[in-house]
Design an enzyme around this catalytic site. Structure first.
Site: not given
Ligand code: NDP
Ligand code: OXD
Length: 313
Positions: A225, A273
């Site tokens: 993000r 994006h």
């Molecule tokens: P998940 O919730 O499965 O994974 C998030 C990861 O971030 C986990 O490993 C989590 O730790 C870690 N995390 C969260 N907060 C913290 C913190 N404060 N400190 C350290 N680690 C942290 O989400 P997804 O993998 O499914 O997706 C991740 C992000 O990707 C989405 O939230 C979205 O913003 C982005 N995204 C972007 C897209 C694009 O097209 N650009 C498409 C899809 C998603 P823990 O494992 O310990 O919970």
């Molecule tokens: C998502 C994205 O969060 O597309 O799935 O950004």
């Protein structure tokens, strides 16, 4: 009971058609014109829903996000947090992100931006890139999307580290957890991939202080993000030569404003994006399955992607 599709952004009618075709038994209504009696609604399928609508649905069993990120839903101050919110977990989303990140990691690893710049200057300079086993890649966020990417990059031979909130174990990957390990993790990230969610804890997590821990000349790939990066600090680090470059897919303001300095910065690649799109064909089936399982009485603890509102993701 009915299902309401609140999708103000993405291919609303295509989503409705896909769900209706695959599940004619589900009574789907499309916001706003087909909303009808809101007390009938048991499931809300959402992508950037209108602020304030969800609290008007008193009989909701679940809110289903079409995106993996849930900031498009949680920005609603009146979001009913007692209703389970399920983010998108889907094979095509994971595969799309794997493709995007792998491609951009290789682009920085092979120093393609440097050779593109040399070609523009018609300059023959042989700077041979290191081998994969000499390249250190860090994945910030090893959740649903980040963990398989980290594992795949390790399989390809890169030295891979991952960072998360709780301790993880990913084959072939050195896993770090928690704020106190962040400097060590960053220091081992010549190519840093951001796959964290937008939460209060991750806001501007890459700032002047944390950027300074990266190895000199490091590249950043932000597919998480835009909120994760302090933009002026990033530009300052690029301009000072401390960072080698950045590929940015997500931004604090989207679409990225025409006059934003990222568009024209020589060390920044902008993608709009598109890192991983939720594909309707597979993701509509995920939502239909989740609705059917919930309606058949499956406990919410059995579902992947249930949001922890206290953690913010
Ligand atoms: P998940 O919730 O499965 O994974 C998030 C990861 O971030 C986990 O490993 C989590 O730790 C870690 N995390 C969260 N907060 C913290 C913190 N404060 N400190 C350290 N680690 C942290 O989400 P997804 O993998 O499914 O997706 C991740 C992000 O990707 C989405 O939230 C979205 O913003 C982005 N995204 C972007 C897209 C694009 O097209 N650009 C498409 C899809 C998603 P823990 O494992 O310990 O919970
Ligand atoms: C998502 C994205 O969060 O597309 O799935 O950004």
């Amino acid at each position: 009971m009915a299902v309401l599709l609140l999708n103000s952004l993405h291919h609303r009618d295509d989503w409705a058609a896909a769900i209706r075709n695959a599940a004619p038994d589900i009574s789907l209504r499309v916001w706003p014109e087909e909303a009808g009696d809101l007390t009938d609604i048991r499931h809300a399928i959402v992508c950037h829903p209108e602020i304030g609508v969800l609290k008007r649905l008193p009989n909701l069993a679940a809110i289903h996000s079409l995106w993996a990120g849930i900031d498009h839903v949680t920005k609603d101050p009146d979001l009913p947090k007692s209703v389970p919110l399920i983010r998108m977990v889907d094979h095509s989303l994971s595969q799309g992100m794997l493709d995007y990140v792998t491609g951009h990691v290789y682009r920085w690893h092979l120093q393609m931006p440097k050779f593109e710049a040399l070609q523009k200057r018609i300059e023959w300079r042989q700077e041979v890139p290191p081998l994969v086993e000499e390249r250190r890649v860090g994945i910030m966020g090893i959740g649903t999307l980040g963990a398989p990417i980290a594992q795949q990059l390790a399989t390809l031979g890169f030295q891979v580290s991952g960072w998360s909130r709780s301790q993880k174990s990913v084959p072939g990957v050195t896993c770090y957890a928690g704020d106190e390990t962040l400097p060590t993790f960053l220091a081992a990230s010549e190519i840093l991939v951001l796959l964290l969610p937008n939460t209060a804890d991750t806001a501007d997590i890459l700032n002047a202080e944390t950027l300074a821990h990266l190895p000199e000349g490091a590249a950043i790939i932000n597919a998480g993000r835009g909120t994760l990066i302090d933009e002026p600090a990033l530009i300052a680090a690029l301009d000072a030569g401390a960072l080698g470059g950045a590929t940015l897919d997500v931004f604090k303001t989207e679409p990225l404003p025409e006059d934003h300095p990222f568009w024209r910065h020589p060390k920044i690649t902008v993608t709009p994006h598109v890192a991983a799109e939720t594909r309707i064909s597979s993701a509509s089936q995920v939502i239909i399955d989740n609705i059917r399982r919930l309606d058949a009485g499956a406990p919410i603890s059995d579902f992947e992607g249930v949001v922890d509102h206290a953690a913010g993701y």
